[in-house]
Design an enzyme around this catalytic site. Structure first.
Site, PDB file in Angstrom:
ATOM      1  N   GLY A  13      57.897  26.812  52.904  1.00 32.62           N
ATOM      2  CA  GLY A  13      58.532  28.063  52.321  1.00 32.62           C
ATOM      3  C   GLY A  13      58.200  27.822  50.876  1.00 32.62           C
ATOM      4  O   GLY A  13      57.318  27.167  50.435  1.00 32.62           O
ATOM      5  N   ARG A  25      79.653  36.746  46.899  1.00 33.01           N
ATOM      6  CA  ARG A  25      79.482  36.978  48.244  1.00 33.01           C
ATOM      7  C   ARG A  25      80.856  36.297  48.988  1.00 33.01           C
ATOM      8  O   ARG A  25      80.990  37.058  49.930  1.00 33.01           O
ATOM      9  CB  ARG A  25      78.411  36.006  48.734  1.00 33.01           C
ATOM     10  N   HIS A  66      74.273  32.667  55.965  1.00 35.01           N
ATOM     11  CA  HIS A  66      73.343  32.962  55.406  1.00 35.01           C
ATOM     12  C   HIS A  66      72.547  31.979  54.740  1.00 35.01           C
ATOM     13  O   HIS A  66      71.236  31.931  54.869  1.00 35.01           O
ATOM     14  CB  HIS A  66      73.608  34.009  54.461  1.00 35.01           C
ATOM     15  N   GLU A  73      65.956  24.965  49.871  1.00 34.90           N
ATOM     16  CA  GLU A  73      67.253  24.699  50.257  1.00 34.90           C
ATOM     17  C   GLU A  73      67.805  23.453  51.044  1.00 34.90           C
ATOM     18  O   GLU A  73      68.964  23.188  51.401  1.00 34.90           O
ATOM     19  CB  GLU A  73      67.420  25.947  51.446  1.00 34.90           C
ATOM     20  N   HIS A  96      77.165  35.720  54.052  1.00 30.21           N
ATOM     21  CA  HIS A  96      76.605  37.054  53.165  1.00 30.21           C
ATOM     22  C   HIS A  96      77.464  38.132  53.860  1.00 30.21           C
ATOM     23  O   HIS A  96      77.689  38.389  55.046  1.00 30.21           O
ATOM     24  CB  HIS A  96      75.434  37.192  53.557  1.00 30.21           C
ATOM     25  N   ALA A 137      59.637  26.412  48.466  1.00 28.14           N
ATOM     26  CA  ALA A 137      59.668  24.881  48.015  1.00 28.14           C
ATOM     27  C   ALA A 137      58.539  24.104  48.185  1.00 28.14           C
ATOM     28  O   ALA A 137      57.925  23.512  47.473  1.00 28.14           O
ATOM     29  CB  ALA A 137      60.936  24.257  48.218  1.00 28.14           C
ATOM     30  N   GLY A 138      58.372  24.263  49.543  1.00 25.11           N
ATOM     31  CA  GLY A 138      57.212  23.417  50.008  1.00 25.11           C
ATOM     32  C   GLY A 138      55.650  24.107  49.716  1.00 25.11           C
ATOM     33  O   GLY A 138      54.654  23.088  49.175  1.00 25.11           O
ATOM     34  N   GLY A 198      57.067  21.563  55.362  1.00 24.02           N
ATOM     35  CA  GLY A 198      57.899  22.879  54.887  1.00 24.02           C
ATOM     36  C   GLY A 198      56.938  23.749  53.864  1.00 24.02           C
ATOM     37  O   GLY A 198      56.198  22.700  52.949  1.00 24.02           O
ATOM     38  N   ARG A 206      76.172  29.941  46.010  1.00 26.81           N
ATOM     39  CA  ARG A 206      75.050  30.170  45.290  1.00 26.81           C
ATOM     40  C   ARG A 206      75.019  31.629  45.039  1.00 26.81           C
ATOM     41  O   ARG A 206      75.491  32.482  45.618  1.00 26.81           O
ATOM     42  CB  ARG A 206      73.649  30.062  46.351  1.00 26.81           C
TER      43      ARG A 206
HETATM   44  C1  LIG Z   1      67.633  37.200  55.043  1.00 30.03           C
HETATM   45  C2  LIG Z   1      67.518  36.240  53.993  1.00 30.03           C
HETATM   46  C3  LIG Z   1      67.593  37.057  52.827  1.00 30.03           C
HETATM   47  C4  LIG Z   1      67.377  36.309  51.543  1.00 30.03           C
HETATM   48  N1  LIG Z   1      67.192  36.730  50.413  1.00 30.03           N
HETATM   49  C5  LIG Z   1      67.591  35.970  49.261  1.00 30.03           C
HETATM   50  C6  LIG Z   1      66.944  36.618  48.056  1.00 30.03           C
HETATM   51  O1  LIG Z   1      66.917  37.918  47.805  1.00 30.03           O
HETATM   52  N2  LIG Z   1      67.156  35.852  46.909  1.00 30.03           N
HETATM   53  C7  LIG Z   1      67.114  34.640  46.849  1.00 30.03           C
HETATM   54  O2  LIG Z   1      67.220  33.944  46.079  1.00 30.03           O
HETATM   55  N3  LIG Z   1      67.323  34.072  48.318  1.00 30.03           N
HETATM   56  C8  LIG Z   1      67.299  34.801  49.466  1.00 30.03           C
HETATM   57  N4  LIG Z   1      67.431  34.118  50.358  1.00 30.03           N
HETATM   58  C9  LIG Z   1      67.600  32.758  50.455  1.00 30.03           C
HETATM   59  C10 LIG Z   1      66.239  32.152  50.418  1.00 30.03           C
HETATM   60  O3  LIG Z   1      65.435  32.787  51.001  1.00 30.03           O
HETATM   61  C11 LIG Z   1      65.803  30.725  51.098  1.00 30.03           C
HETATM   62  O4  LIG Z   1      66.977  29.804  50.815  1.00 30.03           O
HETATM   63  C12 LIG Z   1      64.781  30.190  50.499  1.00 30.03           C
HETATM   64  O5  LIG Z   1      63.687  30.817  50.874  1.00 30.03           O
HETATM   65  C13 LIG Z   1      64.371  28.625  51.256  1.00 30.03           C
HETATM   66  O6  LIG Z   1      63.103  28.096  50.904  1.00 30.03           O
HETATM   67  P1  LIG Z   1      62.628  26.835  51.299  1.00 30.03           P
HETATM   68  O7  LIG Z   1      61.366  26.669  51.009  1.00 30.03           O
HETATM   69  O8  LIG Z   1      63.642  25.651  50.952  1.00 30.03           O
HETATM   70  O9  LIG Z   1      62.632  26.885  52.869  1.00 30.03           O
HETATM   71  P2  LIG Z   1      62.265  27.874  53.875  1.00 30.03           P
HETATM   72  O10 LIG Z   1      61.354  29.055  53.676  1.00 30.03           O
HETATM   73  O11 LIG Z   1      63.116  27.960  54.888  1.00 30.03           O
HETATM   74  O12 LIG Z   1      61.021  26.772  54.777  1.00 30.03           O
HETATM   75  C14 LIG Z   1      61.290  25.823  55.598  1.00 30.03           C
HETATM   76  C15 LIG Z   1      59.949  25.379  55.842  1.00 30.03           C
HETATM   77  O13 LIG Z   1      60.103  24.076  56.582  1.00 30.03           O
HETATM   78  C16 LIG Z   1      59.431  24.163  57.812  1.00 30.03           C
HETATM   79  N5  LIG Z   1      60.062  23.439  58.914  1.00 30.03           N
HETATM   80  C17 LIG Z   1      61.339  23.391  58.770  1.00 30.03           C
HETATM   81  N6  LIG Z   1      61.967  22.255  59.983  1.00 30.03           N
HETATM   82  C18 LIG Z   1      60.631  21.643  60.020  1.00 30.03           C
HETATM   83  C19 LIG Z   1      60.199  20.675  61.086  1.00 30.03           C
HETATM   84  N7  LIG Z   1      61.073  20.118  61.790  1.00 30.03           N
HETATM   85  N8  LIG Z   1      59.203  20.217  61.053  1.00 30.03           N
HETATM   86  C20 LIG Z   1      58.033  20.973  60.450  1.00 30.03           C
HETATM   87  N9  LIG Z   1      58.253  21.887  59.614  1.00 30.03           N
HETATM   88  C21 LIG Z   1      59.694  22.146  59.501  1.00 30.03           C
HETATM   89  C22 LIG Z   1      59.115  25.533  58.085  1.00 30.03           C
HETATM   90  O14 LIG Z   1      58.134  25.600  59.041  1.00 30.03           O
HETATM   91  C23 LIG Z   1      58.883  26.231  56.827  1.00 30.03           C
HETATM   92  O15 LIG Z   1      57.741  26.041  56.534  1.00 30.03           O
HETATM   93  C24 LIG Z   1      67.653  34.938  51.526  1.00 30.03           C
HETATM   94  C25 LIG Z   1      67.651  34.369  52.819  1.00 30.03           C
HETATM   95  C26 LIG Z   1      67.734  34.991  54.071  1.00 30.03           C
HETATM   96  C27 LIG Z   1      68.040  34.350  55.263  1.00 30.03           C
END
Ligand SMILES: Cc1cc2nc3c(=O)[nH]c(=O)nc-3n(C[C@H](O)[C@H](O)[C@H](O)COP(=O)(O)OP(=O)(O)OC[C@H]3O[C@@H](n4cnc5c(N)ncnc54)[C@H](O)[C@@H]3O)c2cc1C
Ligand code: HEM
Ligand code: HEM
Ligand code: SF4
Ligand code: F3S
Ligand code: FES
Lengths: 235, 247, 671
Positions: C76, C364, C435, C459, C300, C78-79, C74, C469
């Site tokens: 994102g 929400r 959401h 997440e 949402h 976090a990753g 990942g 949240r």
């Molecule tokens: C439209 C939208 C708007 C939002 N707005 C806000 C906001 O304004 N404020 C806020 O605080 N939060 C907001 N959120 C929530 C927030 O964006 C997410 O919860 C957060 O970004 C999640 O981050 P993450 O790093 O955990 O995962 P993600 O950013 O989802 O990253 C997941 C990563 O894992 C990888 N991955 C997944 N499965 C696999 C697999 N099987 N094999 C290899 N790689 C994999 C993907 O490639 C990706 O790199 C919003 C969410 C959405 C959908």
């Protein structure tokens, strides 16, 4: 990170951006030359004597500090370097862009003209070739005297009037100057952007105006003379 | 509405490709372009054919994944990403030509999918500010003029979609590179690495096989994020400065 | 507590005990296992816990870090932040994502902003208040220690991001601007126009790319994690499929981190990216990691309504719109006039009416349920009747069009692009959509799952948001985990390494690879008659109907049956074209849907067993007289961590009791 700063410098000197800078600087030198050349040509309106004197004066420019024809040679050398550099960079960049983008890269026949591309930007390379061929012809006629359309004359003015009395010579000049005009419409603006002048929207608007004015002035300014001869205003 | 698709099919990177014609009946004008392709793909699947490979992820115009040439316009007739393009932008009975981005630096993977990893390598070459985690000073210790912050933001919105490259007659990625150079170069935090950043990024840009920019401006006309042309001049200026200062 | 020991959920007033279960479908849905506890969080004053933990954690000598390897799945927030930070500290990091570039991770889509307790506004914010708001917002179903730590490091996040060049919005004085967000009365949300997630992610991505260039991180884009390798009791590697070549590869390391995001796509239609999936987490769950609170999903309130049955995803309109937009529906369901023609007195500004103190800014879940309620009454607007108005007419009158444009311009453009309507002229139409998923893999205070050596961040874990949240807190959590928490806690684990080297021949690796290849083969060989998407869509409908905004005992039982049937149908009738030897997007999706089909059931089981309404989980049977959510703290103040026992087998429920020492539990009230 991957490269040290010194080698980054050295590599950057060979980059596409550096080549563009070479194109821009050499291009602007040529623009400067053309403006001066055009101004000189307009002396034709003052008659044979004035024109020949001017031509002669060019050769005395800078004397006695410089040897006879010294200034002219300096100009020629600078110009030659600019031309060579310009063509060299143009060829490298063009070849690169043919590998990077391909020539007929998309199958579809739609929108081949792009979205906002100016015609000028399209004709840059082909126009450049036209200009190069023209300059060879032009020099052969007026500098080297290899060819003498319309008859020979010992005076530059005479050669000029004789040449422009021939319709196809004028036609050649028209083609060449249209090419120059388009080349500069894009070229001047492009050179200024390349040198970093277009960093605000206002600056860019000014630059576009400057490039249009420059290309118009040069095209019209040069073409006045041949047409005046053809139409008998200058004899 | 009914449309005819002419779409580029290429089974793999080293295989010849060709345009294939597919009739698509009953298209709703509210569908996005990608949803229309989804429907086509479902049908192809059920007919035992291979669906069209096309990449997308966020489908809200921000991840930069989707991106194809539609009628030789990058992302199609609307200045937005393909996922934000709706069928209402086409007319009933229209033939729509779909092709992958083409550039030497973007090899085709399959059908409409290309490899854009060159972009990552350009960023890796210098598109960052070195700020090791935990070393940061208090955020308010460096005020930034609002105008600079806004301008930096405008440049920072690039989504690395590659439309600029696909549209550029030279196959140049100058707009993409310039956007990052401008974003970081405008901020006080970005100053220490400003010179080396632009040199390294340009070197990488060239190494990847992108063409040189001749200020044609097709890139800015198709950029879905409206990255301004100014950024290219800014890059040139930074580059000249770095070369002249011998950074 | 007798009731808790029963092996199946029974409705509130039904007499309990196994002998009472005569319904034919009343097979036992789960069994109860031993309680679990987070043993890593120190006790004592809450302000000191994180420092104490950091001090207590073992350190790894810089020279040894090079010998230790980390897999991070990942990229994102976090990753990417974790990979960059761990790479920088000298570990050998391998980073994976399924997109073609780490920069495209789903975090890129977050719009609204990121919270931080900086108190730049001098409006009474503090670490404690952010902590308090988060616990309260989570409806008292999150861990105090975790939440406090989150609030504590929030301020560092802003510093870090500013140093990286994240172009946050600024005031004319050059200082950072903030706004209030989603039901909170202080202005602690930092933002970068409507693209905060993008800018934060690019900051982390650039830091990651810097490490890639430095050689400390190796990037594997377009690699899908399909299995976890657990060798000798520790997570030691992963099996991935190279999405371009179809090759199945194994990668080994001393520790594995999952930062794979949320599982909202189990609903098919959600605001998540098309590729967002549960596969990585689910595979870990199958290998022994507990899955906590799977039923907690956030719906949402402000998304663009569905326009047709071809719809592939839903688009969020940032919640910040609720700061200036007013939500209403016509008073009468029969009203067919254009919005602008409906006079003021015939409009029902139902949120302002029912929740005068918070109005349009209620949390929400409340806003979403209220929207559903008015639509269920037949007062919804738009072609489908599933929509309510979000009206900016007043804001435009009050602030001027220019100001509204400056604040929300890009959101308005986005809306116009998608719907073909101009929100400056006619009110937007919005409807709730899935959401965010608060549930996720269970982790302790160190973010370590129940499998030693498997850490989970962002997440993908369940840790900080309880049952609901707060807006702008997911970005905060992702970056907190990646930049500040994990790099400290993972060292404590790695200090015992490097562990014995393993390779492809280790039985655990062989087994994991076989599992993956078998599955791929099986998916390709069914050659049925239905597309992958048709199954996904159907699953989504079941989940939305029965495990969406409102859940009931009856509905959930029904849903579980339907999901089981659907799963069976899937494995007998799915049609996956192409081969496993190249880019095959149907195959990618098929694997994901297969896992969603298992997860969906667990979500329903979790929702069924939690016979209370809390946060994003509203149980029809548990509401107050005026229809508000009713929590049962005496019975359900615990984290439900589920252990996998086999597909279609009863999962085991492990409870982690939640103790509140610093915040008093109250029924939420936004009246
Ligand atoms: C439209 C939208 C708007 C939002 N707005 C806000 C906001 O304004 N404020 C806020 O605080 N939060 C907001 N959120 C929530 C927030 O964006 C997410 O919860 C957060 O970004 C999640 O981050 P993450 O790093 O955990 O995962 P993600 O950013 O989802 O990253 C997941 C990563 O894992 C990888 N991955 C997944 N499965 C696999 C697999 N099987 N094999 C290899 N790689 C994999 C993907 O490639 C990706 O790199 C919003 C969410 C959405 C959908
Ligand atoms: C002799 C033949 C010429 C050729 C073949 C030629 C070719 C070109 C080409 C191909 C370019 C585009 C640069 C690129 O690809 O990046 C260019 C740019 C330019 N040319 Fe010429 N040119 C010629 C003569 C001239 C002359 C005579 C002038 C001036 C009077 C001139 C002025 C310019 C300028 C100002 C530019 C813009 C440089 C830039 O893009 O930064 N050129 N030329
Ligand atoms: C109507 C237009 C033009 C006229 C009347 C004209 C006239 C002349 C004359 C009379 C000379 C000879 C000067 C001498 O040797 O004393 C000359 C030289 C030259 N002209 Fe032109 N010219 C015209 C257009 C152009 C254009 C368009 C170009 C370039 C694109 C050009 C480039 C040159 C060059 C390079 C020389 C050689 C200068 C030298 O000898 O150093 N001319 N021209
Ligand atoms: S500059 Fe524009 S067109 Fe180019 S990659 Fe970035 S967003 Fe896409
Ligand atoms: S279209 Fe190409 S030439 Fe330059 S200005 Fe844009 S990169
Ligand atoms: S799919 Fe993300 S920009 Fe189109």
């Amino acid at each position: 990170m991957a490269t040290t700063t010194i080698s980054a410098q050295r590599r950057a000197l060979r980059s596409t951006v550096a080549k563009k800078v070479i194109m821009a600087v050499s291009g602007l030198i040529m623009v400067g030359y053309l403006l001066a050349h055009m101004y000189g040509n307009l002396k034709a309106f003052s008659g044979m004597q004035a024109f020949d004197e001017y031509s002669h004066h060019l050769r005395e420019l800078g004397e006695p500090i410089l040897p006879p024809s010294g200034a002219l040679w300096i100009i020629r050398v600078v110009l030659l370097v600019a031309v060579v550099a310009h063509i060299w960079a143009a060829v490298l960049l063009a070849r690169r862009s043919w590998t990077s983008a391909g020539v007929n890269r998309y199958e579809t026949r739609r929108n081949r003209r792009g979205i906002q591309r100016t015609y000028a930007s399209f004709t840059l390379r082909s126009g450049g070739v036209v200009i190069a061929l023209f300059v060879v012809y032009h020099l052969a006629h007026l500098t080297w005297h290899w060819i003498e359309p319309g008859g020979s004359s010992p005076s530059p003015y005479g050669r000029l009037v004789a040449g422009f009395s021939v319709w196809w010579v004028v036609a050649l000049y028209v083609i060449a100057l249209l090419a120059v005009g388009f080349h500069l419409r894009h070229g001047v603006a492009s050179a200024l952007y390349t040198l970093g002048a277009g960093t605000t929207a206002t600056a860019r608007q000014v630059i576009v105006v400057v490039s249009i004015v420059t290309s118009l002035v040069i095209t019209v300014g040069f073409l006045i003379v041949p047409f005046s001869v053809l139409l008998g205003v200058i004899q | 509405m009914n449309i005819t698709l002419r779409v580029w099919r290429q089974a793999g990177p080293d295989v010849e490709g060709h345009m294939e014609t597919i009739e698509v009946p009953d298209v709703s004008e509210h569908m996005s372009f990608l949803e229309m392709i989804d429907v086509v793909n479902d049908r192809l699947t059920l007919e035992g054919k291979e669906p069209i490979a096309i990449d997308s992820d966020c489908r809200e115009g921000i991840c930069g994944t989707c991106g194809v040439m539609i009628n030789r316009q990058a992302h199609g007739p609307v200045r937005a990403t393909v996922c934000q393009l709706h069928m209402r932008s086409f007319t009933d009975g229209e033939t729509i030509d779909v092709e992958p981005w083409r550039a030497d630096a973007f090899p085709v993977v399959k059908d409409l999918v290309v490899d854009r990893s060159a972009f990552d390598r350009i960023i890796a070459a210098g598109g960052y500010i070195s700020a090791p985690t935990g070393s940061a000073p208090e955020a308010h210790s460096t005020p930034v003029k609002k105008a600079d912050a806004d301008h930096a933001f405008d440049a920072a919105t690039c989504i690395a979609c590659g439309a600029c490259v696909a549209a550029c007659p030279n196959g140049s990625a100058m707009l993409f590179t310039a956007a990052k150079v401008t974003h970081l170069g405008l901020l006080p935090q970005g100053q220490p690495e400003r010179g080396s950043r632009v040199l390294n990024m340009i070197n990488q840009h060239d190494e990847e096989g992108f063409g040189g920019c001749t200020n044609i401006g097709e890139c800015t006309a198709v950029c879905p994020k409206g990255i301004p042309f100014d950024t290219i001049s800014q890059l040139n200026r930074d580059m000249l400065g770095a070369l002249l200062r011998g950074e | 507590m007798a009731e808790h020991e029963s092996t199946f959920p029974v409705s509130e007033n039904a007499p309990s005990g196994p002998e009472q279960q005569q319904l034919p479908d009343a097979d036992a849905y789960f069994t109860l296992g031993d309680p679990i506890a987070d043993t890593k969080a120190p006790g004592g004053p809450i302000e000191a816990r994180w420092s104490e933990r950091k001090f207590g954690a073992k350190l790894v000598n810089p020279a040894n870090r090079r010998k230790l390897s980390v897999i991070i799945v990942g990229t994102g927030l976090a990753g990417a932040s974790a990979a960059a930070t761990l790479g920088e500290s000298g570990y050998q990091v391998k980073s994976f994502c399924y997109q073609d570039s780490p920069r495209r991770a789903h975090s890129i889509a977050a719009q609204g902003g990121i919270n931080a307790a900086k108190n730049y506004r001098n409006d009474g914010d503090s670490t404690f208040r952010l902590f308090y708001d988060t616990v309260k917002g989570g409806d008292y179903r999150s861990r105090e220690s975790n939440v406090y730590r989150l609030a504590e490091v929030s301020a560092n996040i802003i510093d870090q991001c500013v140093a990286q060049g994240v172009p946050f919005a600024r005031e004319y004085g050059g200082l950072l601007d903030t706004r209030s967000f989603g039901g909170v009365q202080v202005q602690r949300t930092f933002y970068a126009r409507g693209q905060t997630g993008q800018q934060l992610l690019l900051g982390a991505y650039q830091a990651l790319e810097r490490q890639i260039a430095a050689g400390t991180v190796t990037m594997y884009a377009k690699h899908d994690m399909l299995e976890l390798v657990v060798a000798d009791g520790r997570a030691r590697g992963i099996v991935v499929r190279d999405l371009t070549t179809g090759e199945i590869e194994t990668h080994f390391a001393d520790v594995v981190v999952l930062a794979t995001g949320g599982y909202g796509n189990v609903f098919f239609l959600s605001t998540n990216a098309m590729g967002s999936n549960v596969t990585a987490a689910w595979r870990a769950h199958r290998k022994g990691a507990y899955f906590a609170n799977p039923c907690y999903t956030q719906i949402h309130p402000t998304c663009i309504p569905v326009s047709g049955d071809y719809q592939s995803k839903l688009t969020l309109m940032s919640e910040s719109l609720r700061n200036d937009g007013r939500i209403w529906v016509p008073k009468s369901g029969e009203d067919t006039r254009e919005a602008r023609d409906i006079p003021e007195e015939e409009r029902d500004y139902y949120l302002e009416r029912r929740y005068p103190a918070f109005g349009n800014l209620v949390p929400r879940d409340i806003a979403s349920r209220a929207a559903k309620a008015v639509c269920d009454e037949g007062r919804g607007v738009g072609p489908s009747g599933l929509g309510v108005y979000l009206d900016f007419a007043d804001a435009i009158k009050r602030l001027g069009r220019k100001a509204v444009e400056a604040k929300y311009g890009n959101l308005f453009d986005m809306y116009a692009q998608i719907t073909g309507e101009d929100p400056y002229e006619t009110p937007m139409r919005i409807y709730p959509a899935v959401h965010y998923t608060m549930g996720g893999l269970w982790v302790d205070y160190d973010l370590q799952s129940t499998i030693p050596g498997l850490f989970v961040t962002g997440e993908a874990n369940f840790s900080d948001h309880g049952a609901n949240r707060l807006g702008a807190s997911a970005l905060m959590q992702g970056l907190a985990d990646g930049y500040f928490v994990l790099p400290n806690t993972i060292a404590d684990y790695l200090a015992d390494g490097p562990f014995e080297k393993i390779d492809d021949t280790h039985p655990a690796a062989v087994e994991a690879v076989t599992e993956v290849t078998d599955r791929v083969q099986k998916l390709l060989s069914v050659k049925g008659t239905r597309t992958v998407d048709s199954f996904h869509r159907e699953l989504g409908q079941i989940m939305w109907e029965y495990c969406g905004m409102e859940r009931s005992e009856e509905g959930l039982r029904k849903a579980i049956g339907m999901i089981r049937e659907l799963r069976e149908a899937f494995w007998n009738d799915v049609l996956v074209p192409g081969s496993g030897n190249d880019l095959n997007q149907s195959l990618e999706r098929a694997g994901r849907v297969a896992d969603f089909l298992e997860l969906g059931e667990l979500m329903c089981v979790d929702a069924l067993h939690r016979r209370e309404s809390c946060g994003g989980h509203f149980r029809a049977e548990s509401q107050t007289e005026d229809g508000e959510a009713l929590r049962h703290d005496d019975e359900f103040a615990y984290v439900a961590a589920w252990e996998f026992t086999g597909t279609g087998q009863q999962p085991v429920l492990h409870k982690e009791d939640l103790v509140y020492e610093f915040v008093e539990m109250k029924q939420r009230s936004y009246k």
